[in-house]
Design a protein around this motif. Sequence first.
Motif, mmCIF file in Angstrom:
data_model
loop_
_atom_site.group_PDB
_atom_site.id
_atom_site.type_symbol
_atom_site.label_atom_id
_atom_site.label_comp_id
_atom_site.label_asym_id
_atom_site.label_seq_id
_atom_site.Cartn_x
_atom_site.Cartn_y
_atom_site.Cartn_z
ATOM 1 N N ARG A 60 -6.376 4.711 3.351
ATOM 2 C CA ARG A 60 -6.439 3.319 2.895
ATOM 3 C C ARG A 60 -6.656 2.378 4.072
ATOM 4 O O ARG A 60 -7.371 1.377 3.973
ATOM 5 C CB ARG A 60 -5.150 2.965 2.162
ATOM 6 C CG ARG A 60 -4.973 3.662 0.816
ATOM 7 C CD ARG A 60 -5.839 3.029 -0.262
ATOM 8 N NE ARG A 60 -5.403 1.696 -0.585
ATOM 9 C CZ ARG A 60 -4.538 1.405 -1.564
ATOM 10 N NH1 ARG A 60 -4.012 2.389 -2.276
ATOM 11 N NH2 ARG A 60 -4.223 0.159 -1.831
ATOM 12 N N ILE B 152 0.837 -1.201 0.000
ATOM 13 C CA ILE B 152 0.000 0.000 0.000
ATOM 14 C C ILE B 152 0.873 1.252 0.000
ATOM 15 O O ILE B 152 0.627 2.212 -0.743
ATOM 16 C CB ILE B 152 -0.941 -0.006 1.216
ATOM 17 C CG1 ILE B 152 -1.979 -1.127 1.081
ATOM 18 C CG2 ILE B 152 -1.635 1.339 1.373
ATOM 19 C CD1 ILE B 152 -2.908 -1.257 2.272
ATOM 20 N N GLU C 19 0.958 3.961 -3.114
ATOM 21 C CA GLU C 19 0.600 5.367 -2.938
ATOM 22 C C GLU C 19 1.782 6.284 -3.267
ATOM 23 O O GLU C 19 1.608 7.329 -3.895
ATOM 24 C CB GLU C 19 0.146 5.603 -1.491
ATOM 25 C CG GLU C 19 -1.163 4.924 -1.125
ATOM 26 C CD GLU C 19 -2.350 5.517 -1.869
ATOM 27 O OE1 GLU C 19 -2.232 6.629 -2.419
ATOM 28 O OE2 GLU C 19 -3.398 4.848 -1.917
ATOM 29 N N ARG D 30 -2.756 9.627 2.886
ATOM 30 C CA ARG D 30 -3.416 8.643 2.015
ATOM 31 C C ARG D 30 -3.314 7.228 2.568
ATOM 32 O O ARG D 30 -4.237 6.430 2.396
ATOM 33 C CB ARG D 30 -2.823 8.734 0.610
ATOM 34 C CG ARG D 30 -3.168 10.052 -0.085
ATOM 35 C CD ARG D 30 -2.655 10.133 -1.487
ATOM 36 N NE ARG D 30 -3.237 9.144 -2.365
ATOM 37 C CZ ARG D 30 -3.107 9.162 -3.698
ATOM 38 N NH1 ARG D 30 -2.430 10.137 -4.268
ATOM 39 N NH2 ARG D 30 -3.666 8.237 -4.439
#
Length: 226
Positions: A207, A165, A169, A203
């Motif tokens: 998530r 992740i 990002e 971000r």
Amino acid sequence: MATALDRLSYQSRWYAVAPERKFMFWLVIMALALTLTPFGQAMLLALLAAFTCWLLRISLRRWLRWMAIPIGFLLVGVVTILFSITPEPQQVIFGVQMGSVWLGVTPEGLAAANGTLWRSLAALAATFWLVLNLPFPQLILLLKRGRVPRLLTEQILLTWRFIFILLDEAAAIHRAQTLRFGYRTLPQGYHSLAMLVGLLFTRVLLRYKAMAITLDIKLYQGDFHL
């Protein structure tokens, strides 16, 4: 999303080999890496490089690029071992005088640095071999069969997930900044990098919240199916 290293583990010629056998083989080569002489460790390093490239169907140049990343940190540590400070100049092979002491290379420091370098390179190559030939699902299976506590296994699983992740990002933000010429000059590059770090933190939290909502919808009870 999977990294290049993760994808390579699925194309290994030893992909179907049981993870326990891979782990036992890794223990053997790690023991050799830690106990052999520097010459033996150099030979082991060369054999592991050739064996890893053959298993993964990759070039030696690509393997060397991966090894170059941790080698930079290793060399810093080796340099600190190599140089010594001594008040007796006859103990120094070569060096410079700094007041009443000498800074230079002694026979003991040279031997210790040489042994540390080859031992570390051989152990690093052995660990790279395991990482590149053990897909993550097999690692989880190995941890389960090894009776590793379930909580620790779940933490490893979540950490692995959030690595992807984080990389996803960061790549998306960097791509958007590059398209807007955010790294055209050095000052702009520093400014864009600072923005990237701030946006990345926000971000990733978003998530995480989305994943938590998804788990709640699926009636998550505190345990992952491993």
